[in-house]
Motif scaffolding. Structure first.
Motif, mmCIF file in Angstrom:
data_model
loop_
_atom_site.group_PDB
_atom_site.id
_atom_site.type_symbol
_atom_site.label_atom_id
_atom_site.label_comp_id
_atom_site.label_asym_id
_atom_site.label_seq_id
_atom_site.Cartn_x
_atom_site.Cartn_y
_atom_site.Cartn_z
ATOM 1 N N HIS A 27 0.869 -1.177 0.000
ATOM 2 C CA HIS A 27 0.000 0.000 0.000
ATOM 3 C C HIS A 27 0.904 1.225 0.000
ATOM 4 N N THR A 57 -4.380 4.627 1.720
ATOM 5 C CA THR A 57 -4.683 3.558 0.760
ATOM 6 C C THR A 57 -4.972 2.251 1.494
ATOM 7 N N SER A 100 -8.431 2.373 3.006
ATOM 8 C CA SER A 100 -9.542 2.326 2.046
ATOM 9 C C SER A 100 -9.691 0.967 1.367
ATOM 10 N N THR A 101 -8.670 0.121 1.454
ATOM 11 C CA THR A 101 -8.733 -1.157 0.739
ATOM 12 C C THR A 101 -8.678 -2.386 1.637
#
Length: 146
Positions: A59, A64, A67-68
């Protein structure tokens, strides 16, 4: 169960966590930037060929990663915690978060975590190596949840 390492500073420690992840079947999230050029060459000595079989996701930032990442709690291993590893109750969907060797994690990462856990230290000792601590935490979490 997952393991996440926040901006690792030392390539051999990340290599050891990659090997840990491969051997225990735990996914590894590497939250960059790292304190070294992240390449298989930089990790080859400690990760050996385990980097080829580990389930790793890179990441480019904490945002990031947030969010994932899969759902579940973020459990930060930190010397600033009051709960100890031996008393904490893990869940199968937890992600164990390890901070930087040099500085831990910034406040916004600390505050984003759902729980904070420490290893109890004897006497004046402050902390163990981050990869060793990750191994102990993952082992205890898997012992509880499997």
């Amino acid at each position: 169960m997952r393991l996440a390492t926040y901006q690792p500073d030392i390539a051999p420690n990340l290599g050891a966590m990659i090997r840990l992840s491969a051997c225990f079947g735990v996914s590894l999230d590497i939250i960059e930037p790292c304190g070294f050029p992240l390449s298989l060459k930089s990790l080859r000595r400690t990760a050996m060929d385990y980097a080829d079989i580990a389930d790793m996701t890179r990441h480019d930032s904490w945002e990031t990663f947030q969010s994932t990442r899969p759902t579940g709690r973020l459990i930060l291993l930190t010397t600033k915690a009051t709960d100890t590893l031996w008393d904490f109750k893990f869940q199968p969907t937890d992600t164990i978060v390890m901070g930087r060797e040099s500085a831990g994690v910034p406040d916004h990462v600390h505050n984003a975590c759902d729980a904070h856990v420490k290893l109890p230290m004897y006497g004046a000792a402050r902390s163990l190596n981050v990869a060793m601590t990750a191994g102990m935490a993952v082992s205890e979490a898997l012992r509880q949840t499997r």
